[in-house]
Scaffold this active site. Structure first.
Site, PDB file in Angstrom:
ATOM      1  N   PHE A   1      11.627  -7.683  17.583  1.00 38.22           N
ATOM      2  CA  PHE A   1      12.949  -8.949  17.600  1.00 38.22           C
ATOM      3  C   PHE A   1      13.158  -9.853  16.089  1.00 38.22           C
ATOM      4  CE2 PHE A   1      12.648 -13.792  18.373  1.00 38.22           C
ATOM      5  CZ  PHE A   1      13.772 -14.030  17.577  1.00 38.22           C
ATOM      6  N   ILE A   2      11.865 -10.335  15.480  1.00 38.34           N
ATOM      7  CA  ILE A   2      12.085 -10.752  14.200  1.00 38.34           C
ATOM      8  C   ILE A   2      12.209  -9.678  13.179  1.00 38.34           C
ATOM      9  CG2 ILE A   2      11.160 -11.600  12.493  1.00 38.34           C
ATOM     10  CD1 ILE A   2       9.620 -13.028  14.394  1.00 38.34           C
TER      11      ILE A   2
ATOM     12  N   THR B   1       5.226  -2.658  21.302  1.00 39.10           N
ATOM     13  CA  THR B   1       6.393  -3.123  21.443  1.00 39.10           C
ATOM     14  C   THR B   1       7.883  -3.772  21.507  1.00 39.10           C
ATOM     15  OG1 THR B   1       5.338  -5.224  19.736  1.00 39.10           O
ATOM     16  CG2 THR B   1       4.065  -5.688  22.006  1.00 39.10           C
ATOM     17  N   GLY B   2       8.169  -3.095  20.134  1.00 40.73           N
ATOM     18  CA  GLY B   2       9.399  -2.778  19.586  1.00 40.73           C
ATOM     19  C   GLY B   2      10.142  -2.291  20.009  1.00 40.73           C
TER      20      GLY B   2
ATOM     21  N   ILE C   1      -0.069   0.453  12.080  1.00 41.15           N
ATOM     22  CA  ILE C   1      -0.568  -0.298  10.953  1.00 41.15           C
ATOM     23  C   ILE C   1      -2.170   0.226  11.193  1.00 41.15           C
ATOM     24  CG2 ILE C   1       1.387  -1.734  10.657  1.00 41.15           C
ATOM     25  CD1 ILE C   1      -0.909  -3.750  12.351  1.00 41.15           C
TER      26      ILE C   1
ATOM     27  N   TYR D   1      -5.379 -15.196  19.824  1.00 36.43           N
ATOM     28  CA  TYR D   1      -4.303 -14.707  18.648  1.00 36.43           C
ATOM     29  C   TYR D   1      -4.252 -15.675  17.691  1.00 36.43           C
ATOM     30  CZ  TYR D   1       0.040 -15.011  17.036  1.00 36.43           C
ATOM     31  OH  TYR D   1       1.288 -15.224  16.121  1.00 36.43           O
TER      32      TYR D   1
ATOM     33  N   LYS E   1      -4.513 -14.898  13.356  1.00 36.18           N
ATOM     34  CA  LYS E   1      -3.098 -15.360  11.920  1.00 36.18           C
ATOM     35  C   LYS E   1      -4.095 -15.912  11.073  1.00 36.18           C
ATOM     36  CE  LYS E   1       0.189 -13.955  12.724  1.00 36.18           C
ATOM     37  NZ  LYS E   1       0.673 -12.959  12.674  1.00 36.18           N
TER      38      LYS E   1
ATOM     39  N   VAL F   1       9.681 -18.627  17.506  1.00 38.19           N
ATOM     40  CA  VAL F   1      11.129 -17.808  17.086  1.00 38.19           C
ATOM     41  C   VAL F   1      12.164 -17.660  17.981  1.00 38.19           C
ATOM     42  CG1 VAL F   1      12.189 -16.618  15.601  1.00 38.19           C
ATOM     43  CG2 VAL F   1      10.058 -17.837  14.995  1.00 38.19           C
TER      44      VAL F   1
END
Length: 327
Positions: A18-19, A42-43, A64, A151, A155, A181
């Site tokens: 999304f972002i 998820t993309g 990654i 989570y 982060k 977002v």
């Protein structure tokens, strides 16, 4: 958005998300070469389908968690916009190991690859979840609490690693703590869909959205164009004081979930009047949720010249129109 950034080669990890896909689009529109690294867990391919014919867009289907993929993606690039992560507090509670492997192990791989390939600057998606159980409002960058979910732990560890790499290896880093977002291309489907696209799709189907709790929890909902602005500003700043730190990225306001649903019903009913009459349901509070979230954005305004243009209501109007035309 008049930000002078062109002729660069930039990696966007999670570029099909999304972002990430919105960042790819913004960078391509400014005549940059974009390397998208994504494993499509998820993309979505449709998010980048319009870029595939662009000679300045390079897709690397990789992970990654694989250091070699990270090294390949960062070779010869100027900047990294690291967006790849497994989001969602509930997902991390259900499966903390995978969230850690992606969000911490993958993050470290990207830092190492960026260091070894002499990337000029590493800008990464941090999270407002880092504020944890801190009760201070609005949220100021140097006052955080204890994390409330796996989570949130991942982060926060990202921020610690970025700080160490800045101090130890001289890698320029900037962390952007995103606050809830939303906007075009955000997926309304799946078990871990974000609240705004999920509620929009339910209302469009004539279904009653279910709010966790009594609807009094509040969020600093942040439209995607504000986030794009913050990322681009992070790449172009020449202010040394602006580097190697973290910033809140939000509009700087807060609305309750009840407010949110009221706005959604109002804007969607402009397309279908029956939506205004749909009842709202209420369920249990969700484990790991922060009750209230409200960002102080003064630091980003001072050091990055951040100037968010989209309030919740303005962003929702844009988002609702996009979903109505695309769902």
């Amino acid at each position: 958005m008049n930000i002078d950034l062109s002729g660069k080669k930039i990696v966007v990890t999670g570029g099909a998300g999304f972002i990430g896909s919105n960042l790819c689009e913004a960078l391509l529109s400014k005549n940059n070469t974009v390397v998208c690294l994504d494993n499509f867990s998820t993309g979505k391919r449709e998010n980048i389908s319009t870029f595939l014919e662009n000679p300045k867009f390079v897709l690397i289907e990789g992970d990654i968690r694989n250091l070699n993929d990270c090294i390949k993606a960062t070779k010869g690039v100027d900047y990294v916009l690291h967006q790849a992560a497994l989001g969602s507090v509930p997902r991390s509670i259900k499966d903390p190991i995978t969230s850690n492997n992606v969000n911490v192990g993958g993050f470290l791989n990207m830092l190492v690859a960026s260091r070894d390939n002499s990337v000029k600057r590493f800008v990464y998606a941090a999270s407002s979840s880092t504020y944890g159980d801190s009760k201070s409002m609005p949220k100021v960058e140097d006052v955080i609490g204890k994390p409330l979910s796996p989570y949130a732990v991942t982060k926060y560890v990202n921020e610690l690693y970025a700080d160490v790499f800045s101090k130890t290896y001289g890698l320029e880093t900037i962390g952007l703590r995103y606050f809830n977002v939303f906007g075009r291309k955000q997926d309304p489907n799946g078990a871990y869909a974000a609240v705004i696209p999920k509620f929009v799709s339910q209302l469009m189907r004539g279904e009653s959205p279910v709010i966790n709790g009594d609807g009094s929890y509040s969020r600093d909902f942040t439209y995607i164009d504000n986030v794009i602005q913050a990322n681009l500003l992070s790449l172009v700043t020449h202010n040394k004081e602006a580097l190697n730190t973290v910033y809140n990225v939000a509009f700087g306001d807060r609305n309750t979930l009840n407010d949110l649903v009221g706005f959604l019903k109002k804007y969607l009913s402009e397309f279908d009047k029956t939506i205004a009459e749909i009842a709202i349901k209420y369920g249990e509070n969700r484990v790991g949720d922060i009750p209230h979230s409200h960002a102080d954005t003064q630091k980003a305004k001072q050091f990055l010249s951040y100037n968010p243009k989209f309030s919740l209501q303005k962003g929702l109007k844009e988002s609702v129109k996009w979903y109505w035309e695309n769902l």
